[in-house]
Motif scaffolding. Structure first.
Motif, mmCIF file in Angstrom:
data_model
loop_
_atom_site.group_PDB
_atom_site.id
_atom_site.type_symbol
_atom_site.label_atom_id
_atom_site.label_comp_id
_atom_site.label_asym_id
_atom_site.label_seq_id
_atom_site.Cartn_x
_atom_site.Cartn_y
_atom_site.Cartn_z
ATOM 1 N N LEU A 151 -41.125 -32.036 -16.418
ATOM 2 C CA LEU A 151 -40.381 -30.810 -16.148
ATOM 3 C C LEU A 151 -40.505 -30.397 -14.689
ATOM 4 C CD1 LEU A 151 -41.342 -28.806 -19.357
ATOM 5 C CD2 LEU A 151 -39.161 -29.925 -18.883
ATOM 6 N N LEU A 154 -38.158 -32.597 -12.646
ATOM 7 C CA LEU A 154 -36.752 -32.263 -12.889
ATOM 8 C C LEU A 154 -36.344 -31.013 -12.122
ATOM 9 C CD1 LEU A 154 -36.532 -32.841 -16.755
ATOM 10 C CD2 LEU A 154 -35.767 -34.381 -14.943
ATOM 11 N N ASP A 155 -37.254 -30.055 -12.042
ATOM 12 C CA ASP A 155 -36.932 -28.792 -11.381
ATOM 13 C C ASP A 155 -36.979 -28.899 -9.859
ATOM 14 O OD1 ASP A 155 -36.585 -27.620 -13.846
ATOM 15 O OD2 ASP A 155 -38.594 -26.734 -13.921
ATOM 16 N N PRO A 158 -32.608 -30.291 -8.695
ATOM 17 C CA PRO A 158 -31.675 -30.079 -9.800
ATOM 18 C C PRO A 158 -30.348 -30.812 -9.662
ATOM 19 C CG PRO A 158 -31.912 -28.085 -8.475
ATOM 20 C CD PRO A 158 -32.975 -29.030 -8.033
ATOM 21 N N ARG A 186 -37.662 -29.590 -24.813
ATOM 22 C CA ARG A 186 -37.883 -28.883 -23.552
ATOM 23 C C ARG A 186 -37.265 -29.643 -22.378
ATOM 24 N NH1 ARG A 186 -43.895 -27.753 -22.509
ATOM 25 N NH2 ARG A 186 -43.008 -26.402 -20.889
ATOM 26 N N VAL A 187 -37.445 -30.953 -22.370
ATOM 27 C CA VAL A 187 -36.860 -31.761 -21.291
ATOM 28 C C VAL A 187 -35.341 -31.653 -21.309
ATOM 29 C CG1 VAL A 187 -36.544 -34.124 -20.452
ATOM 30 C CG2 VAL A 187 -38.820 -33.340 -21.169
ATOM 31 N N GLU A 189 -33.467 -29.316 -22.027
ATOM 32 C CA GLU A 189 -32.943 -28.045 -21.513
ATOM 33 C C GLU A 189 -32.495 -28.172 -20.063
ATOM 34 O OE1 GLU A 189 -36.111 -25.323 -22.112
ATOM 35 O OE2 GLU A 189 -35.767 -25.108 -24.277
ATOM 36 N N ARG A 190 -33.038 -29.141 -19.348
ATOM 37 C CA ARG A 190 -32.638 -29.362 -17.960
ATOM 38 C C ARG A 190 -31.375 -30.222 -17.951
ATOM 39 N NH1 ARG A 190 -37.445 -26.714 -18.817
ATOM 40 N NH2 ARG A 190 -38.437 -26.182 -16.824
ATOM 41 N N PRO A 191 -30.290 -29.754 -17.326
ATOM 42 C CA PRO A 191 -29.030 -30.503 -17.369
ATOM 43 C C PRO A 191 -29.006 -31.749 -16.503
ATOM 44 C CG PRO A 191 -28.791 -28.545 -16.007
ATOM 45 C CD PRO A 191 -30.148 -28.448 -16.641
ATOM 46 N N ASN A 192 -29.999 -31.923 -15.649
ATOM 47 C CA ASN A 192 -29.978 -33.053 -14.718
ATOM 48 C C ASN A 192 -30.758 -34.258 -15.227
ATOM 49 O OD1 ASN A 192 -32.369 -31.516 -14.373
ATOM 50 N ND2 ASN A 192 -32.710 -32.347 -12.321
ATOM 51 N N VAL A 193 -30.988 -34.344 -16.537
ATOM 52 C CA VAL A 193 -31.700 -35.499 -17.081
ATOM 53 C C VAL A 193 -30.880 -36.128 -18.202
ATOM 54 C CG1 VAL A 193 -33.063 -34.059 -18.656
ATOM 55 C CG2 VAL A 193 -33.869 -36.344 -18.072
#
Length: 278
Positions: A151, A154-155, A158, A186-187, A189-193
């Motif tokens: 996480l 990923l942050d 972005p 949880r992972v 939730e990030r749109p870049n993965v």
């Protein structure tokens, strides 16, 4: 027809693989011709080579070796995901070198074989940010307990496309699902993965797994990521620890059979073509 986003080639006559000494089942050459023969029969049409954690001094040579194979008439290989060392002060120059080579499609640094402090270092994170605005992706190969490390990366960037290898490496042989699934949610939730449906038979009991064994894990990543954020990979030859390449292709067809045709096509090839401009 499949795009295989995760092929490993091992040629000990040309490169050094220090980790192989500890994995007797894989400690031999795994060459392109053997893979391609079975891949063509299974419907694989395009392939990305995934770095094999060669000795650091051999990283660039690995890419050159794979590029030579790709240049042969009729080769299935379309590009390479290169190893890298973001913790090194030499990374910016390596990045520039890679950006000048259209054959290099992205990077990977396997994080479950190094201390967590490596990915937590200021230089590592600064260099990951350098991928912003480039065409290069970054594959994440981690274990479920490292979700916080995933996480954090990923942050950092972005606008960079990260790829979570092997569905986040669930411990299927032990039927460990709940904790892994929480981390996957949880992972996602990030749109870049994007998640990679790759080689999970290697994490199941080689003597007893069947499609039903894998289904809860595949259903979870489908629910969390959706077909638009999934790509497929063989993880050959690691996949042979749990069967054969053809067995994994057959299992994939069964696991995705209930999806709409457009969703299957996206996972099996169209998403990879888009992400890596194949």
């Amino acid at each position: 027809m499949f795009v295989d986003s995760h092929l490993h080639l091992i040629d000990r006559s040309r490169l050094s693989y220090p980790w192989l000494a500890g994995v007797e089942a894989l400690n031999r050459d795994h060459l392109y011709d053997a893979y391609a023969r079975e891949a063509r029969r299974a419907g694989i049409t395009d392939v990305l080579h995934m770095e094999v954690d060669v000795a650091e001094t051999d990283i660039s040579q690995e890419t050159r070796m794979v590029a030579d194979i790709a240049a042969a008439p009729g080769s299935l290989i379309r590009g390479a995901i290169s190893s890298c060392r973001p913790e090194s002060p030499d990374f910016p120059a390596f990045l520039d070198q890679s950006l000048a080579d259209p054959f290099v499609k992205g990077f990977r640094r396997v994080l479950h074989v190094v201390p967590d402090e490596v990915s937590e270092g200021a230089l590592f994170r600064e260099n990951i940010r350098r991928l912003s605005g480039t065409r290069l992706t970054f594959d994440l190969c981690t274990l479920p307990h490292q979700v916080e490390k995933v996480l954090a990366l990923l942050d950092l960037a972005p606008d960079v496309t990260f790829v979570l290898d092997h569905c986040g490496v669930p411990d299927i042989a032990s039927a460990a699902h709940e904790g892994w699934a929480r981390g996957i949610a949880r992972v996602a939730e990030r749109p870049n993965v994007t998640v990679k449906l790759s080689g999970i038979v290697a994490y199941a009991d080689p003597g007893s797994w069947e499609v039903a064994t894998l289904r809860p894990y595949v259903d979870t990543v489908l629910e969390c990521f959706g077909p638009a954020r999934m790509v497929w990979g063989s993880d050959w030859p690691v996949v042979t620890l749990g069967g054969t390449l053809s067995t994994w292709v057959a299992a994939t067809h069964a696991l995705l059979a209930d999806l709409a045709p457009d969703d299957r096509r996206a996972i099996l090839g169209l998403n990879a073509r888009r992400i890596w401009s194949l």
